[in-house]
Structures are given as structure tokens and as C-alpha cells.
Design a protein around this motif. Sequence first.
Motif, PDB file in Angstrom:
ATOM      1  N   SER A  40      24.934  50.141  -4.733  1.00 53.49           N
ATOM      2  CA  SER A  40      25.193  49.629  -6.086  1.00 53.49           C
ATOM      3  C   SER A  40      25.349  50.769  -7.084  1.00 53.49           C
ATOM      4  O   SER A  40      26.177  50.693  -7.994  1.00 53.49           O
ATOM      5  N   ALA A  41      24.578  51.837  -6.914  1.00 54.42           N
ATOM      6  CA  ALA A  41      24.699  52.993  -7.809  1.00 54.42           C
ATOM      7  C   ALA A  41      26.064  53.666  -7.649  1.00 54.42           C
ATOM      8  O   ALA A  41      26.677  54.087  -8.636  1.00 54.42           O
ATOM      9  N   LYS A  42      26.557  53.740  -6.414  1.00 55.00           N
ATOM     10  CA  LYS A  42      27.887  54.324  -6.181  1.00 55.00           C
ATOM     11  C   LYS A  42      28.972  53.497  -6.868  1.00 55.00           C
ATOM     12  O   LYS A  42      29.898  54.042  -7.470  1.00 55.00           O
ATOM     13  N   ILE A  43      28.856  52.176  -6.779  1.00 55.75           N
ATOM     14  CA  ILE A  43      29.838  51.297  -7.426  1.00 55.75           C
ATOM     15  C   ILE A  43      29.724  51.421  -8.940  1.00 55.75           C
ATOM     16  O   ILE A  43      30.740  51.507  -9.643  1.00 55.75           O
ATOM     17  N   ALA A  44      28.502  51.456  -9.458  1.00 56.51           N
ATOM     18  CA  ALA A  44      28.310  51.630 -10.901  1.00 56.51           C
ATOM     19  C   ALA A  44      28.953  52.933 -11.360  1.00 56.51           C
ATOM     20  O   ALA A  44      29.647  52.982 -12.397  1.00 56.51           O
ATOM     21  N   GLN A  45      28.756  53.991 -10.589  1.00 53.53           N
ATOM     22  CA  GLN A  45      29.329  55.293 -10.937  1.00 53.53           C
ATOM     23  C   GLN A  45      30.859  55.220 -10.950  1.00 53.53           C
ATOM     24  O   GLN A  45      31.503  55.749 -11.866  1.00 53.53           O
ATOM     25  N   LEU A  46      31.460  54.559  -9.970  1.00 51.15           N
ATOM     26  CA  LEU A  46      32.919  54.390  -9.923  1.00 51.15           C
ATOM     27  C   LEU A  46      33.449  53.705 -11.183  1.00 51.15           C
ATOM     28  O   LEU A  46      34.546  54.009 -11.645  1.00 51.15           O
ATOM     29  N   LEU A  47      32.662  52.759 -11.700  1.00 54.05           N
ATOM     30  CA  LEU A  47      33.093  51.943 -12.832  1.00 54.05           C
ATOM     31  C   LEU A  47      32.600  52.472 -14.179  1.00 54.05           C
ATOM     32  O   LEU A  47      32.824  51.831 -15.205  1.00 54.05           O
ATOM     33  N   GLY A  48      31.939  53.614 -14.180  1.00 58.27           N
ATOM     34  CA  GLY A  48      31.469  54.207 -15.436  1.00 58.27           C
ATOM     35  C   GLY A  48      30.292  53.482 -16.062  1.00 58.27           C
ATOM     36  O   GLY A  48      30.104  53.537 -17.276  1.00 58.27           O
ATOM     37  N   ILE A  49      29.496  52.810 -15.239  1.00 65.66           N
ATOM     38  CA  ILE A  49      28.322  52.079 -15.731  1.00 65.66           C
ATOM     39  C   ILE A  49      27.137  53.038 -15.762  1.00 65.66           C
ATOM     40  O   ILE A  49      26.832  53.679 -14.742  1.00 65.66           O
ATOM     41  N   PRO A  50      26.454  53.164 -16.902  1.00 65.22           N
ATOM     42  CA  PRO A  50      25.312  54.083 -16.969  1.00 65.22           C
ATOM     43  C   PRO A  50      24.182  53.660 -16.025  1.00 65.22           C
ATOM     44  O   PRO A  50      23.989  52.474 -15.776  1.00 65.22           O
ATOM     45  N   ILE A  51      23.462  54.661 -15.522  1.00 68.90           N
ATOM     46  CA  ILE A  51      22.350  54.424 -14.604  1.00 68.90           C
ATOM     47  C   ILE A  51      21.134  55.196 -15.114  1.00 68.90           C
ATOM     48  O   ILE A  51      21.211  56.394 -15.353  1.00 68.90           O
ATOM     49  N   ILE A  52      20.025  54.476 -15.272  1.00 69.69           N
ATOM     50  CA  ILE A  52      18.752  55.079 -15.669  1.00 69.69           C
ATOM     51  C   ILE A  52      17.758  54.842 -14.542  1.00 69.69           C
ATOM     52  O   ILE A  52      17.713  53.752 -13.966  1.00 69.69           O
ATOM     53  N   GLY A  53      16.949  55.842 -14.240  1.00 68.89           N
ATOM     54  CA  GLY A  53      15.888  55.697 -13.257  1.00 68.89           C
ATOM     55  C   GLY A  53      14.529  55.754 -13.921  1.00 68.89           C
ATOM     56  O   GLY A  53      14.400  56.249 -15.047  1.00 68.89           O
ATOM     57  N   THR A  54      13.523  55.228 -13.238  1.00 65.64           N
ATOM     58  CA  THR A  54      12.137  55.375 -13.698  1.00 65.64           C
ATOM     59  C   THR A  54      11.297  55.868 -12.525  1.00 65.64           C
ATOM     60  O   THR A  54      11.632  55.623 -11.360  1.00 65.64           O
ATOM     61  N   GLU A  55      10.226  56.578 -12.860  1.00 66.34           N
ATOM     62  CA  GLU A  55       9.267  57.053 -11.869  1.00 66.34           C
ATOM     63  C   GLU A  55       7.863  56.738 -12.354  1.00 66.34           C
ATOM     64  O   GLU A  55       7.490  57.118 -13.469  1.00 66.34           O
ATOM     65  N   GLN A  56       7.100  56.036 -11.533  1.00 65.96           N
ATOM     66  CA  GLN A  56       5.714  55.686 -11.853  1.00 65.96           C
ATOM     67  C   GLN A  56       4.798  56.835 -11.442  1.00 65.96           C
ATOM     68  O   GLN A  56       4.772  57.207 -10.275  1.00 65.96           O
TER      69      GLN A  56
END
Length: 181
Positions: A40-56
Amino acid sequence: MRTSNQIHSESSILILIDLQGRLMPAIDQGESVLDQCIRSAKIAQLLGIPIIGTEQSPKSLGSNIESIKSFCSQTISKGHFNACADGLTAAIPTNRQQCILMGCEAHVCLMQTALKLIDEGYDVSIVVDGVGSRRALDKQIALDRLSTAGARLITGEMLGFEWLKSAQNPAFKEALALLKE
């Protein structure tokens, strides 16, 4: 609060919750969850969708897996289970009201973050094959609760095709290859 029954790539943000090296081996079907998050992250990247991660608590649980970190424009280190309490909402661009959540654990950090985003008026979708908990029952009950609270439950394949909208999308062939993996 849902703005539409449809998910749009132009208004989406992908939020990857706590896909950390020390946590993932304990997650039920963790490898499958991680594979779906990466797809899903690869597809988001292809489409220019921002991605944020979190770490606990990364000092205790370690950082996110490198393959996840590489997709994230920003990674929020958090002490609260609800990432909004540690700055997630401030990191979401104002033109992105559709929050797509994936990650771990479904019944703790992911659920508490999703519930707060819903309370704050975001349109929240949970990619069910991209979330996990140590125990399957905890994941299932969390998904039930999130659905009742107003989150949209979807699969990674549903999300990919909905973001693409049609086979005429310039990223279609590349995204389709990822969806068929």
C-alpha cells in the motif's frame, strides 16, 4: 466524520502505525501485515499520497522496520498510545481529510489513534489486511469497535483500486503489478 463514501487519492494520507522491528515478530500473521503495508505504501508513493509513520517508545521497541521508514516523509516518536497526543494531527496536511490507517497493534495504538481522528472530524479507513495484534481476537474486537465508531473497513486491494479510479490512471500498470503480488 465521513466526507464521502468514496476514498480519493487527492484527499488521502497513509498513516503507518508502529511497524517496529521488535514488535513485528510477536504479531499474529505479522509478515502478511507488513507485506500489505509495504504494498500500500508503494501504491501511495506512485500516486503522490503522503505517508506518515509512528513509533511507540522507540528506545524500548526499536525503530520502524527500514522498509517502512523509507516510505515515510515523517515519523512521529510517541509515548502515548494515541498518536494524536504526540503531534500526529499537526503533521497531517490540511488538504488531507481521509486518513488511511495500517499497522500495529490494532487494539491499542491503531485503535486509539483512529478513535481520536474520528473525534476530530477526519474520515478514517482501516485496511484490515494491513493491521495486526499479537492475538487474533484482539484484532477482531478492535475492528468491530472501529466500525461501530464510524471507521470504514477496507482491504488493501480495495484501497489500491479506489485510489486509481480507472485503468486510464497513468500509474495503473505499475500499481496493478503491486496489487497482484
